[in-house]
Structures are given as C-alpha cells and as structure tokens.
Design a protein around this motif. Structure first.
Motif, PDB file in Angstrom:
ATOM      1  N   SER A  29       0.852  -1.190   0.000  1.00 47.24           N
ATOM      2  CA  SER A  29       0.000   0.000   0.000  1.00 47.24           C
ATOM      3  C   SER A  29       0.890   1.243   0.000  1.00 47.24           C
ATOM      4  O   SER A  29       2.095   1.148   0.265  1.00 47.24           O
ATOM      5  CB  SER A  29      -0.890   0.001   1.239  1.00 47.24           C
ATOM      6  OG  SER A  29      -0.100   0.220   2.397  1.00 47.24           O
ATOM      7  N   PRO A  30       0.317   2.397  -0.272  1.00 42.23           N
ATOM      8  CA  PRO A  30       1.107   3.634  -0.171  1.00 42.23           C
ATOM      9  C   PRO A  30       1.722   3.810   1.219  1.00 42.23           C
ATOM     10  O   PRO A  30       2.861   4.254   1.340  1.00 42.23           O
ATOM     11  CB  PRO A  30       0.087   4.734  -0.477  1.00 42.23           C
ATOM     12  CG  PRO A  30      -0.897   4.067  -1.379  1.00 42.23           C
ATOM     13  CD  PRO A  30      -1.009   2.652  -0.837  1.00 42.23           C
ATOM     14  N   SER A  31       1.008   3.416   2.278  1.00 41.30           N
ATOM     15  CA  SER A  31       1.580   3.550   3.616  1.00 41.30           C
ATOM     16  C   SER A  31       2.726   2.556   3.828  1.00 41.30           C
ATOM     17  O   SER A  31       3.694   2.865   4.527  1.00 41.30           O
ATOM     18  CB  SER A  31       0.509   3.392   4.704  1.00 41.30           C
ATOM     19  OG  SER A  31      -0.005   2.093   4.706  1.00 41.30           O
ATOM     20  N   ASP A  32       2.629   1.361   3.222  1.00 39.70           N
ATOM     21  CA  ASP A  32       3.734   0.402   3.292  1.00 39.70           C
ATOM     22  C   ASP A  32       4.979   0.976   2.616  1.00 39.70           C
ATOM     23  O   ASP A  32       6.086   0.858   3.136  1.00 39.70           O
ATOM     24  CB  ASP A  32       3.374  -0.915   2.608  1.00 39.70           C
ATOM     25  CG  ASP A  32       2.319  -1.712   3.348  1.00 39.70           C
ATOM     26  OD1 ASP A  32       2.156  -1.510   4.572  1.00 39.70           O
ATOM     27  OD2 ASP A  32       1.653  -2.537   2.690  1.00 39.70           O
ATOM     28  N   GLU A  34       5.689   4.096   2.228  1.00 44.26           N
ATOM     29  CA  GLU A  34       6.187   5.185   3.074  1.00 44.26           C
ATOM     30  C   GLU A  34       7.000   4.619   4.238  1.00 44.26           C
ATOM     31  O   GLU A  34       8.056   5.146   4.575  1.00 44.26           O
ATOM     32  CB  GLU A  34       5.032   6.036   3.586  1.00 44.26           C
ATOM     33  CG  GLU A  34       5.463   7.192   4.452  1.00 44.26           C
ATOM     34  CD  GLU A  34       6.412   8.155   3.762  1.00 44.26           C
ATOM     35  OE1 GLU A  34       7.330   8.669   4.431  1.00 44.26           O
ATOM     36  OE2 GLU A  34       6.258   8.391   2.553  1.00 44.26           O
ATOM     37  N   ARG A  35       6.518   3.562   4.842  1.00 43.24           N
ATOM     38  CA  ARG A  35       7.261   2.914   5.939  1.00 43.24           C
ATOM     39  C   ARG A  35       8.602   2.383   5.451  1.00 43.24           C
ATOM     40  O   ARG A  35       9.622   2.521   6.127  1.00 43.24           O
ATOM     41  CB  ARG A  35       6.445   1.769   6.536  1.00 43.24           C
ATOM     42  CG  ARG A  35       5.235   2.225   7.309  1.00 43.24           C
ATOM     43  CD  ARG A  35       4.407   1.070   7.797  1.00 43.24           C
ATOM     44  NE  ARG A  35       5.121   0.391   8.888  1.00 43.24           N
ATOM     45  CZ  ARG A  35       4.756  -0.793   9.351  1.00 43.24           C
ATOM     46  NH1 ARG A  35       3.735  -1.440   8.831  1.00 43.24           N
ATOM     47  NH2 ARG A  35       5.429  -1.340  10.345  1.00 43.24           N
ATOM     48  N   ASN A  37      10.329   3.475   2.847  1.00 45.64           N
ATOM     49  CA  ASN A  37      11.172   4.659   2.610  1.00 45.64           C
ATOM     50  C   ASN A  37      11.757   5.186   3.913  1.00 45.64           C
ATOM     51  O   ASN A  37      12.944   5.509   3.987  1.00 45.64           O
ATOM     52  CB  ASN A  37      10.346   5.773   1.941  1.00 45.64           C
ATOM     53  CG  ASN A  37      10.490   5.781   0.453  1.00 45.64           C
ATOM     54  OD1 ASN A  37      11.592   5.805  -0.074  1.00 45.64           O
ATOM     55  ND2 ASN A  37       9.372   5.758  -0.228  1.00 45.64           N
ATOM     56  N   ARG A  38      10.923   5.284   4.938  1.00 48.14           N
ATOM     57  CA  ARG A  38      11.375   5.792   6.234  1.00 48.14           C
ATOM     58  C   ARG A  38      12.451   4.885   6.831  1.00 48.14           C
ATOM     59  O   ARG A  38      13.454   5.354   7.368  1.00 48.14           O
ATOM     60  CB  ARG A  38      10.185   5.929   7.184  1.00 48.14           C
ATOM     61  CG  ARG A  38      10.511   6.678   8.459  1.00 48.14           C
ATOM     62  CD  ARG A  38       9.280   7.031   9.286  1.00 48.14           C
ATOM     63  NE  ARG A  38       8.375   5.904   9.487  1.00 48.14           N
ATOM     64  CZ  ARG A  38       7.126   5.846   9.029  1.00 48.14           C
ATOM     65  NH1 ARG A  38       6.608   6.845   8.358  1.00 48.14           N
ATOM     66  NH2 ARG A  38       6.365   4.790   9.268  1.00 48.14           N
ATOM     67  N   ASN A  56       5.607  -6.349   9.361  1.00 51.32           N
ATOM     68  CA  ASN A  56       4.515  -7.319   9.234  1.00 51.32           C
ATOM     69  C   ASN A  56       5.150  -8.683   8.972  1.00 51.32           C
ATOM     70  O   ASN A  56       6.021  -9.109   9.706  1.00 51.32           O
ATOM     71  CB  ASN A  56       3.525  -6.904   8.159  1.00 51.32           C
ATOM     72  CG  ASN A  56       2.863  -5.577   8.478  1.00 51.32           C
ATOM     73  OD1 ASN A  56       2.788  -5.163   9.622  1.00 51.32           O
ATOM     74  ND2 ASN A  56       2.397  -4.892   7.459  1.00 51.32           N
TER      75      ASN A  56
END
Length: 90
Positions: A29-32, A34-35, A37-38, A56
């Motif tokens: 997902s986009p949030s995955d 982002e995580r 990348n972070r 996960n």
C-alpha cells in the motif's frame, strides 16, 4: 533555495525485486511504501550500506546507498540473510 527541504530520492525496485513481488503476490500500500522509505532513511542516517527491512510478515533487502530494493520475501521465518550490514524492524 536554502529554505527548501531536501527530500531523499525515491526508493526504486530492481527487476529481481519486482519479479519476487509479483510472483509472491506481495501487495504494498502507499503507507507500506512510506514505511519502507522511512526505514531506508533511518538506515542511511546510521551509515548502513545494505539493510534488511522487516515489517509485518514481509522482508526486503535494500541497497541503502542506491535506495534500491534488491529482493522481497513474504512469510519471513527461519531464513538466513547474508551480505547485509544492518537490519531495521518496523
């Protein structure tokens, strides 16, 4: 120019990593993303070159210097990872 925030380059995926993601039906997902990348930014800040990023039930081996995901695994368990110098667990 000095007042602008400098963003790190976007994370890329090698052909091998894309093949593994497709073949293993890994959905990010986009949030995955982002995580991920972070996590690469954190590893870079610590001087890492090649890092294992785990979150996960997924694992990614990333060339931090090139900001490139080298491979992707699902259902992480009982595996040996070589040629890494760091790990980030999210």
């Amino acid at each position: 120019v000095l007042g602008q925030t400098v963003r790190p380059p976007e994370l890329r995926f090698s052909a091998h990593a894309l093949e593994r993601i497709r073949g293993r039906n890994i959905n990010l997902s986009p949030s995955d993303l982002e995580r991920l990348n972070r996590a690469v930014e954190w590893a870079a800040a610590k001087g890492a070159r090649d890092s294992l990023v785990i979150f996960n039930d997924l694992a990614f081996v990333v060339s931090v210097e090139n900001r490139t995901v080298v491979t992707a695994l699902d259902r992480v368990r009982e595996r040996v990872f070589t040629q890494i110098d760091s790990a980030v667990v999210l």
